[in-house]
Scaffold this motif. Structure first.
Motif, PDB file in Angstrom:
ATOM      1  N   LEU A  93      52.019  32.264  55.631  1.00 32.17           N
ATOM      2  CA  LEU A  93      51.704  31.437  54.485  1.00 32.17           C
ATOM      3  C   LEU A  93      52.140  30.198  54.932  1.00 32.17           C
ATOM      4  CD1 LEU A  93      50.263  31.561  51.351  1.00 32.17           C
ATOM      5  CD2 LEU A  93      52.991  32.147  50.600  1.00 32.17           C
ATOM      6  N   ALA A  94      51.219  29.020  54.648  1.00 34.72           N
ATOM      7  CA  ALA A  94      51.632  27.601  54.974  1.00 34.72           C
ATOM      8  C   ALA A  94      51.844  26.802  53.745  1.00 34.72           C
ATOM      9  CB  ALA A  94      50.436  27.000  55.639  1.00 34.72           C
TER      10      ALA A  94
ATOM     11  N   THR B 170      56.719  27.468  56.311  1.00 29.92           N
ATOM     12  CA  THR B 170      55.735  28.847  56.488  1.00 29.92           C
ATOM     13  C   THR B 170      56.636  30.112  56.098  1.00 29.92           C
ATOM     14  OG1 THR B 170      54.420  27.466  57.848  1.00 29.92           O
ATOM     15  CG2 THR B 170      54.627  29.883  58.047  1.00 29.92           C
ATOM     16  N   VAL B 171      56.064  31.007  55.574  1.00 34.10           N
ATOM     17  CA  VAL B 171      56.392  32.360  55.490  1.00 34.10           C
ATOM     18  C   VAL B 171      55.467  33.430  55.843  1.00 34.10           C
ATOM     19  CG1 VAL B 171      57.327  33.960  53.703  1.00 34.10           C
ATOM     20  CG2 VAL B 171      57.498  31.538  53.142  1.00 34.10           C
ATOM     21  N   PHE B 172      56.239  34.046  56.935  1.00 34.16           N
ATOM     22  CA  PHE B 172      55.454  35.381  57.780  1.00 34.16           C
ATOM     23  C   PHE B 172      55.473  36.339  56.560  1.00 34.16           C
ATOM     24  CE2 PHE B 172      55.578  32.224  60.920  1.00 34.16           C
ATOM     25  CZ  PHE B 172      54.799  32.828  61.799  1.00 34.16           C
ATOM     26  N   LEU B 173      54.496  37.051  56.228  1.00 30.36           N
ATOM     27  CA  LEU B 173      54.573  38.279  55.239  1.00 30.36           C
ATOM     28  C   LEU B 173      53.592  39.187  56.047  1.00 30.36           C
ATOM     29  CD1 LEU B 173      53.836  36.293  51.918  1.00 30.36           C
ATOM     30  CD2 LEU B 173      56.027  37.371  52.456  1.00 30.36           C
ATOM     31  N   THR B 174      54.370  40.368  55.877  1.00 32.09           N
ATOM     32  CA  THR B 174      53.589  41.712  56.759  1.00 32.09           C
ATOM     33  C   THR B 174      53.417  42.839  55.470  1.00 32.09           C
ATOM     34  OG1 THR B 174      54.644  41.333  58.650  1.00 32.09           O
ATOM     35  CG2 THR B 174      53.666  43.324  58.271  1.00 32.09           C
TER      36      THR B 174
ATOM     37  N   VAL C 154      45.125  44.827  62.837  1.00 35.25           N
ATOM     38  CA  VAL C 154      45.863  43.800  62.152  1.00 35.25           C
ATOM     39  C   VAL C 154      45.309  42.390  61.982  1.00 35.25           C
ATOM     40  CG1 VAL C 154      48.238  42.772  62.161  1.00 35.25           C
ATOM     41  CG2 VAL C 154      47.874  45.088  63.250  1.00 35.25           C
ATOM     42  N   TYR C 155      45.115  42.027  60.630  1.00 31.23           N
ATOM     43  CA  TYR C 155      44.457  40.580  60.272  1.00 31.23           C
ATOM     44  C   TYR C 155      45.707  39.900  60.404  1.00 31.23           C
ATOM     45  CZ  TYR C 155      41.584  37.197  57.918  1.00 31.23           C
ATOM     46  OH  TYR C 155      40.946  36.226  57.902  1.00 31.23           O
ATOM     47  N   PHE C 156      45.942  39.100  61.467  1.00 29.66           N
ATOM     48  CA  PHE C 156      47.207  38.200  61.538  1.00 29.66           C
ATOM     49  C   PHE C 156      46.567  36.779  61.456  1.00 29.66           C
ATOM     50  CE2 PHE C 156      49.805  35.641  64.463  1.00 29.66           C
ATOM     51  CZ  PHE C 156      51.329  36.128  64.465  1.00 29.66           C
ATOM     52  N   ILE C 157      46.804  36.249  60.516  1.00 35.09           N
ATOM     53  CA  ILE C 157      46.179  34.880  60.144  1.00 35.09           C
ATOM     54  C   ILE C 157      47.085  33.767  59.232  1.00 35.09           C
ATOM     55  CG2 ILE C 157      45.334  35.892  57.962  1.00 35.09           C
ATOM     56  CD1 ILE C 157      43.181  33.955  60.427  1.00 35.09           C
ATOM     57  N   ALA C 158      46.839  32.473  59.588  1.00 35.29           N
ATOM     58  CA  ALA C 158      47.601  31.667  58.724  1.00 35.29           C
ATOM     59  C   ALA C 158      46.602  31.240  57.450  1.00 35.29           C
ATOM     60  CB  ALA C 158      47.549  30.250  59.676  1.00 35.29           C
TER      61      ALA C 158
END
Length: 201
Positions: A153-154, A188-192, A5-9
């Motif tokens: 996504l910042a 910020t939006v957390f998109l999976t 999992v690429y968990f990244i800002a």
């Protein structure tokens, strides 16, 4: 099988850091880190907070998602330069490097071999998913093995910097299915996104 999992800002224009690759959330950083952002991480992804933040927030939970972290040398050295030889002692910690020859911390394992081979080996092991923390070059090398993207996504544009998959990533269209979205009041939006079966064909 465990997922990578690429968990990244990432900024709106697709960058994960400035041109120098320094930690954009550090003391001299420019990345917005709002209270609701930290709260969401603490509640949903507590294992992704570095040890000093976990201690300050009183977090002891292992976390539901990851038990392993992968970093490139430059990303790892941001923590070392800030005085932390292992920001994630609660995770199995691998750093991919051909230039560091001795680990600054016994809990950090250096990997000088092929990242793809190592990731495939880790995926076959039992355990929770594997967190690809960065940086861009390592993500570019592992792009075909990434099963899930969690993009933070910042509300920020940079104009230039370190791209999501580094500067040398090959042109290779891959399809993903959005499986979750969390919008924070701070912007910020957390998109999976999960890689589709079509991408694996």
């Amino acid at each position: 099988m465990r997922k990578l999992v690429y968990f990244i800002a990432v900024s709106i224009d697709g960058f994960i850091a400035g041109p120098d690759g320094a930690d954009p959330t550090g003391p001299d950083g420019f990345w917005p880190v709002a209270q609701d952002y930290v709260q969401h991480l603490a509640q949903t992804y507590p294992e992704t907070l570095p040890a000093p933040a976990r201690e300050a927030l009183g977090i002891t939970a292992e976390g539901a998602h990851f038990d392993t972290i992968l970093e490139g040398r430059r990303t790892y050295m941001n923590g070392v330069d800030a005085g932390f030889a292992n920001c994630y002692p609660h995770l199995r910690h691998y750093v991919f490097t051909r230039t560091l020859t001795e680990s600054p911390d016994p809990g950090v394992e250096l990997v000088a071999t092929d990242p793809l081979a190592k990731v495939r080996e880790l995926k076959r092991e039992d355990g929770k998913d594997i967190w690809l923390c960065g940086g861009g070059e390592l993500a570019g090398a592992l792009r075909g093995e990434i099963d899930r993207l969690v993009v933070k996504l910042a509300p920020l544009t940079l104009g230039s910097g370190t791209p999501l998959f580094g500067r040398g990533a090959a042109f290779e269209p891959l399809l993903y299915e959005r499986t979750d979205a969390v919008v924070l009041d701070s912007g910020t939006v957390f998109l999976t996104y999960d890689k589709t079966a079509k991408s694996d064909a």
